[in-house]
Scaffold this motif. Structure first.
Motif, mmCIF file in Angstrom:
data_model
loop_
_atom_site.group_PDB
_atom_site.id
_atom_site.type_symbol
_atom_site.label_atom_id
_atom_site.label_comp_id
_atom_site.label_asym_id
_atom_site.label_seq_id
_atom_site.Cartn_x
_atom_site.Cartn_y
_atom_site.Cartn_z
ATOM 1 N N TRP A 17 0.867 -1.182 0.000
ATOM 2 C CA TRP A 17 0.000 0.000 0.000
ATOM 3 C C TRP A 17 0.894 1.220 0.000
ATOM 4 N N ASP A 18 1.183 1.743 -1.185
ATOM 5 C CA ASP A 18 2.102 2.868 -1.286
ATOM 6 C C ASP A 18 1.469 4.119 -1.890
ATOM 7 N N LYS A 19 0.170 4.033 -2.234
ATOM 8 C CA LYS A 19 -0.510 5.207 -2.771
ATOM 9 C C LYS A 19 -2.015 4.951 -2.745
ATOM 10 N N GLU A 20 -2.783 6.071 -2.810
ATOM 11 C CA GLU A 20 -4.224 5.928 -2.904
ATOM 12 C C GLU A 20 -4.583 5.334 -4.262
ATOM 13 N N ASN A 21 -5.715 4.613 -4.284
ATOM 14 C CA ASN A 21 -6.094 3.960 -5.536
ATOM 15 C C ASN A 21 -6.859 4.868 -6.474
ATOM 16 N N SER B 90 -9.757 8.340 -0.355
ATOM 17 C CA SER B 90 -9.102 8.810 0.857
ATOM 18 C C SER B 90 -9.511 8.024 2.095
ATOM 19 N N THR B 91 -10.624 7.275 2.012
ATOM 20 C CA THR B 91 -11.069 6.495 3.171
ATOM 21 C C THR B 91 -10.775 5.007 3.027
ATOM 22 N N ASN B 92 -10.147 4.627 1.933
ATOM 23 C CA ASN B 92 -9.806 3.210 1.733
ATOM 24 C C ASN B 92 -8.441 2.909 2.326
ATOM 25 N N ARG B 93 -8.337 1.805 3.045
ATOM 26 C CA ARG B 93 -7.057 1.388 3.621
ATOM 27 C C ARG B 93 -7.107 -0.109 3.873
ATOM 28 N N PRO B 94 -5.966 -0.773 3.933
ATOM 29 C CA PRO B 94 -5.951 -2.236 4.050
ATOM 30 C C PRO B 94 -5.932 -2.753 5.486
ATOM 31 N N ILE B 95 -6.204 -1.884 6.453
ATOM 32 C CA ILE B 95 -6.206 -2.300 7.853
ATOM 33 C C ILE B 95 -7.516 -1.878 8.499
ATOM 34 N N THR C 64 -9.166 5.076 13.747
ATOM 35 C CA THR C 64 -8.104 6.040 13.444
ATOM 36 C C THR C 64 -8.089 7.195 14.437
#
Length: 280
Positions: A13-17, A23-28, A32
């Motif tokens: 995960w090195d950049k937004e898709n 901005s609210t997508n993340r792999p964990i 927050t």
């Protein structure tokens, strides 16, 4: 066609898709930030947003109240664009950080319920309402679960690539348009034989399916999707969608926790919150 992509041996995960909601997508998972959930005076506390999944529960509560059940509730807006779903209080109510989430304080101990289908089932069983006849329960539950399994292909599949992706790509749009039309045909064939999706009675299966497929049939889901998918051709789905859309409780429930557009009830705490609104 865009340049082909060769996946690396290990994804990072090195950049937004890109695209909407990037901005609210993340792999964990997990919170927050610290943020307590508000609580009103009623036994049921709904934390939601009027997306198709969120509409289901607002509609259910308003149908319960219209049917005379003691189902008063407070509904609080969760702005997923601002990341409210990652606040510590919301994650406590739903560890998956998706709307809707429900806290039921009607018994001796608080109960959290997350996932829209689970909330519908919880309320239907609690009030013994909108489940259809016992002899037809398996059919009703089958359609309820059909929606849970099918809608991700419509929303996260077709809707995402047709309306929200950073660029239009022929392959995913064609793939998911085909599946969306197949699903509409499944519904159209079933509704050719019955008034509601599982039989002659209106149930939580209809409440679950309508926000996704009823709104699609009525050309409200994604700009120009109705024409693109020719949803008017699914006559039985359109008939069913219009009938449910005309229900007063649906007119109210679908705008609960609507954060933008009119009419809207961003927060709902009593029937008076609908006063003065043009519900059509």
């Amino acid at each position: 066609m865009s340049d082909s992509y060769t996946p690396p041996k290990v994804w990072t995960w090195d950049k937004e898709n890109g695209g909407a909601f990037a901005s609210t997508n993340r792999p964990i998972a997990g919170p927050t930030h610290d943020a307590e959930l508000p609580r009103g005076e009623h036994p049921f506390q709904l934390y939601s947003l009027a997306t198709p999944n969120g509409m289901k529960v607002g509609i259910m509560f308003e149908e319960l109240l219209a049917a005379g059940h003691d189902a008063e509730y407070d509904a609080w807006l969760i702005n997923i664009g601002k990341g409210d779903q990652f606040g510590s209080g919301f994650v406590g109510a739903n560890p998956n950080s998706k709307i809707p989430a429900l806290m039921d304080y009607s018994g001796a101990n608080p109960i959290r319920v997350f996932e829209s289908g689970a909330i519908l089932m919880h309320l239907a069983e609690k009030f013994d309402a909108f489940q259809g006849p016992a002899s037809n329960r398996a059919e009703m539950l089958s359609w309820l679960m059909w929606q849970m399994g099918s809608a991700p292909f419509l929303g996260g599949g077709f809707g995402h690539f047709f309306a929200y992706a950073p660029e239009k790509l022929e392959y995913p749009i064609n793939r998911y348009a085909m599946e969306a039309k197949r699903q509409m045909d499944v519904l159209d064939r079933a509704l050719a034989e019955r008034e509601y999706i599982s039989g002659s009675e209106y149930t939580i299966a209809d409440m679950a399916i309508w926000p996704w497929y009823g709104n699609l049939a009525l050309n409200r889901s994604y700009p120009n999707a109705g024409e693109f998918l020719q949803t008017a051709d699914y006559k039985n789905v359109v008939r069913w969608a219009e009938a449910i859309d005309a229900r007063p409780a649906v007119k109210r429930g679908k705008i609960v926790n609507r954060g933008q557009g009119e009419p809207a009830v961003p927060e709902r705490h009593s029937a008076a919150d609908f006063d003065g609104l043009d519900l059509g």
